[in-house]
Design an enzyme around this catalytic site. Structure first.
Site: not given
Ligand SMILES: O=C(O)CCC(=O)C(=O)O
Ligand SMILES: [Mg+2]
Ligand SMILES: NC(=O)C1=CN([C@@H]2O[C@H](COP(=O)(O)OP(=O)(O)OC[C@H]3O[C@@H](n4cnc5c(N)ncnc54)[C@H](OP(=O)(O)O)[C@@H]3O)[C@@H](O)[C@H]2O)C=CC1
Length: 420
Positions: A163, A233
């Site tokens: 992420y 995982k």
């Molecule tokens: O930053 C985004 O556009 C999505 C982030 C997201 O889905 C989240 O943090 O739950």
């Molecule tokens: Mg999200």
């Protein structure tokens, strides 16, 4: 970045300050920065403010008042600061300096375009905990027969993992270099189509894992919870997700005195506040996704990596009524920025249509974080009464028998009317 200053600091009100032990000094008129948000942000954020103001007024009369301070990010920032000014410096500084803030959702395009501003804010301020409570409110329609059995709190690691956005497009210089390095210097032979692969990097550290798991276990202690489940995982991604599990267990043993049960890896610690046992266990993510549906009562606090936490947040929210009623917070030891689980839901933007429940519950979490418990309690009670009166937004109305569908702002007004 720009030196432009567009934030109007309210004439009245003071900053919340943070002590070394992370406790807050909250004045009676705290200045709270808020980001309206893109898409349905324009709908839900004003409703959240109205409900929070009403709860504060009801709980404390004229003695306390939130002094809202608008700060800008996303599309609105580009309109005010200029093109490409998606996350102005003074916005990030305000979230940091004012210690407690709240934001609506911000759009992230799929594929190309800007990287997530939501993630950027978390990264810039090292808001390493994404805290997302998942609880059932009586009367909410749910796809489960016994939704009240779902009562979990997600601690999602918020700064690492795939992420983090370290990735290179197929065919780019970066991808070519990395693939050449992996194949030529590291002996990697498993990249199936090296010429056309994009590459993403998944950093997961011991420090990052430990600070998150520490918060999760401390939360279980402070809130008398029976278990903490490490979700990973790690059978497949051994040195990232698997390490997360191992570092988590090791921390529980080293810092909290947990002892292994029947030779481990599960372990158990005695809650120093209550004398009750807290079980530290783990679950592999795919299995966990079925467990939360089949045996939700077996799980309480959940500590997990960033991407797993993202997926789990929406899945768990669905079990208790959906992301219209799913609040959250991004936190460091000194800064908290409250933010709903849902996004900008663009097809509903500006239509005064969606459920403002998530943002209202974000305000509830924020007030509780500030120690304004009476106002927070009022929000929970009145929200519950509003739902039980069956005057609800479309998402609940379509699943409830005999409901009256109200607008986004209409639902806020119903909640406020229930405070009387
Ligand atoms: O930053 C985004 O556009 C999505 C982030 C997201 O889905 C989240 O943090 O739950
Ligand atoms: Mg999200
Ligand atoms: N923290 C943030 O700022 C976040 C930002 N995003 C961003 O938001 C954008 C849109 O993402 P998308 O995948 O469509 O996800 P969204 O969460 O915006 O919407 C998905 C669906 O969830 C339901 N929903 C969302 N919000 C509400 C609400 N308040 N009340 C009732 N139902 C709601 C709607 O379902 P239905 O269609 O059934 O009515 C909607 O179509 C993307 O750019 C994404 O990156 C996403 C998540 C978090």
């Amino acid at each position: 970045m720009s030196g432009n200053q567009h934030i109007q600091v309210p004439a009245q009100g003071q900053k919340i300050t943070v002590n070394k032990d992370s406790s807050l000094n909250v004045p009676d008129q705290p200045i709270i920065p808020f980001i309206e948000g893109d898409g349905v942000g324009v709908d839900v954020t004003p409703v959240m403010r109205k409900v929070a103001d009403a709860a504060v007024a009801k709980a404390y009369g004229a003695r306390r008042k939130i002094q809202w301070m608008e700060i800008f990010a996303g599309e609105k920032a580009t309109r005010i600061y200029g093109p490409d000014m998606w996350l102005p410096e003074e916005t990030v500084a305000a979230v940091r300096d004012y210690a407690v803030s709240i934001k609506g959702p911000l759009t992230t395009p799929v594929g190309g375009g800007i990287r997530s501003l939501n993630v950027a804010l978390r990264q810039e301020l090292d808001l390493y905990v994404c805290l997302r409570p998942v609880q059932y409110f009586k009367g909410v329609p749910s796809p489960l027969k016994e939704p009240e059995k779902t009562d979990m709190v997600i601690f999602r690691e918020n700064s690492e993992d795939i992420y983090a956005g370290i990735e290179y497009a197929a065919g780019s210089e970066g991808a070519k270099k990395l693939i050449a390095f992996l194949t030529q210097e590291m002996g990697v032979q498993k990249i199936r189509f090296p010429e056309t692969s994009g590459i993403g990097i998944k950093p997961v550290s011991r420090e990052g894992t430990e600070r998150l798991v520490r918060k999760a276990i401390q939360y279980a202690i402070d809130n008398d919870k029976p278990s903490v489940t490490l979700v990973h995982k790690g059978n497949i991604m051994k040195f990232t997700e698997g390490a997360f599990r191992d570092w988590g267990y090791a921390l529980a043993q080293r810092e909290f005195g947990a002892e292994q049960i029947d030779g481990g890896p599960w372990c158990r610690l005695r809650n120093p506040r209550t004398g009750k046992d807290i079980v530290i266990k783990d679950s592999i993510t795919d299995a966990f996704l079925q467990q939360i549906l089949m045996r939700p009562a077996d799980y309480s606090v959940v500590a997990t990596l960033n991407l797993n936490g993202d997926y789990l947040s929406d899945a768990l929210a669905a079990q208790v009524g959906g992301i219209g009623i799913a609040p959250g917070a991004n936190m460091s030891d000194s800064v908290a920025c409250f933010e709903a689980t849902h996004g900008t839901a663009p097809k509903y933007a500006g239509k005064d249509y969606v459920n403002p429940g998530s943002m209202i519950l974000c305000a509830e979490m924020m007030l509780r974080h500030m120690g304004w418990r009476e106002a927070a309690d009022l929000i929970v009670q009145s929200l519950e009464k509003a739902i039980q009166s069956k005057q609800v937004t479309y998402d609940f109305a379509r699943l409830m028998e005999g409901a009256t569908q109200v607008s986004c702002s209409g639902f806020g007004d119903v909640v406020i009317s229930m405070m009387d």
